[in-house]
Design a protein around this motif. Structure first.
Motif, mmCIF file in Angstrom:
data_model
loop_
_atom_site.group_PDB
_atom_site.id
_atom_site.type_symbol
_atom_site.label_atom_id
_atom_site.label_comp_id
_atom_site.label_asym_id
_atom_site.label_seq_id
_atom_site.Cartn_x
_atom_site.Cartn_y
_atom_site.Cartn_z
ATOM 1 N N PRO A 1 42.999 24.709 -12.371
ATOM 2 C CA PRO A 1 44.060 25.492 -12.858
ATOM 3 C C PRO A 1 45.201 25.645 -11.649
ATOM 4 N N ARG A 2 44.834 25.150 -10.305
ATOM 5 C CA ARG A 2 45.774 25.148 -9.541
ATOM 6 C C ARG A 2 46.565 23.738 -9.197
ATOM 7 N N CYS A 3 45.728 22.629 -9.094
ATOM 8 C CA CYS A 3 45.975 21.431 -8.690
ATOM 9 C C CYS A 3 46.011 20.477 -10.041
ATOM 10 N N SER A 4 45.399 20.828 -10.904
ATOM 11 C CA SER A 4 45.326 19.897 -12.031
ATOM 12 C C SER A 4 44.624 18.379 -11.905
ATOM 13 N N GLN A 5 44.357 18.170 -10.722
ATOM 14 C CA GLN A 5 43.567 17.272 -10.264
ATOM 15 C C GLN A 5 42.092 17.178 -10.413
ATOM 16 N N HIS B 1 33.710 25.493 -6.606
ATOM 17 C CA HIS B 1 35.147 25.251 -6.234
ATOM 18 C C HIS B 1 35.736 23.970 -6.562
ATOM 19 N N CYS B 2 37.067 23.642 -6.446
ATOM 20 C CA CYS B 2 37.842 22.470 -6.689
ATOM 21 C C CYS B 2 37.727 21.432 -5.523
ATOM 22 N N GLU B 3 37.295 20.304 -6.092
ATOM 23 C CA GLU B 3 36.841 19.329 -5.113
ATOM 24 C C GLU B 3 38.445 18.675 -4.360
ATOM 25 N N VAL B 4 39.351 18.871 -5.082
ATOM 26 C CA VAL B 4 40.576 18.467 -4.392
ATOM 27 C C VAL B 4 41.310 19.810 -3.587
ATOM 28 N N CYS B 5 41.684 20.660 -4.113
ATOM 29 C CA CYS B 5 42.363 21.737 -3.353
ATOM 30 C C CYS B 5 41.637 23.020 -2.774
#
Length: 144
Positions: free
Chosen positions: A22-26, A39-43
């Motif tokens: 929901p933060r970076c969409s990546q 956790h998100c692997e990008v941000c």
């Protein structure tokens, strides 16, 4: 990793239904079918506090299960088929409509929670207290 000001707000419907962060969409939101990533692997956004619990199941029950029961009752009333027909017709329809909706609805609820900065209620902590102002002194009309 990065601060909140660097990420523009993204619509929760688009990111959540696709299962993106929901933060970076990546990054990806899920590590398995219904399991959230830690956790998100990008941000690096922490997803551990955003679990919507039974929210997706509630929406699936309201959106799919109730109409499926109405369909089963309609089949029973209209065609008067034997009871073994319902597990063969209604149960596959129920499974094919309920299971695919769980993941997108869970992603949408997680994205909404992030977008609106929703937090769990904290009932054990005391609310900040402000001293109450004394009520204004009333004049007694009889004494003047």
């Amino acid at each position: 990793m990065s601060s909140e000001q660097e990420w523009p707000p993204l619509p929760p419907l688009g990111t959540g239904l696709r299962g993106h962060c929901p933060r970076c969409s990546q990054g990806h939101l899920f590590s398995g079918f219904p399991k959230l990533r830690s956790h998100c692997e990008v941000c690096g956004l922490d997803h551990s506090c955003a679990d919507p619990a039974d929210g997706p199941a509630f929406f699936v029950i309201c959106l799919v299960c109730i109409p499926t029961v109405i369909l089963a009752l309609w089949i029973e009333a209209k065609f008067k088929l034997p009871y073994w027909v319902h597990p063969v017709t209604t149960l596959p329809f129920l499974l094919l409509t309920c299971i695919p909706l769980l993941r997108p609805l869970k992603g949408w609820l997680v994205a909404r929670r992030y977008f609106y900065k929703a937090e769990e209620a904290r009932f054990g902590t005391a609310a900040p207290t402000q001293p109450l102002a004394a009520p204004p002194a009333e004049k007694d009309s009889r004494s003047t």
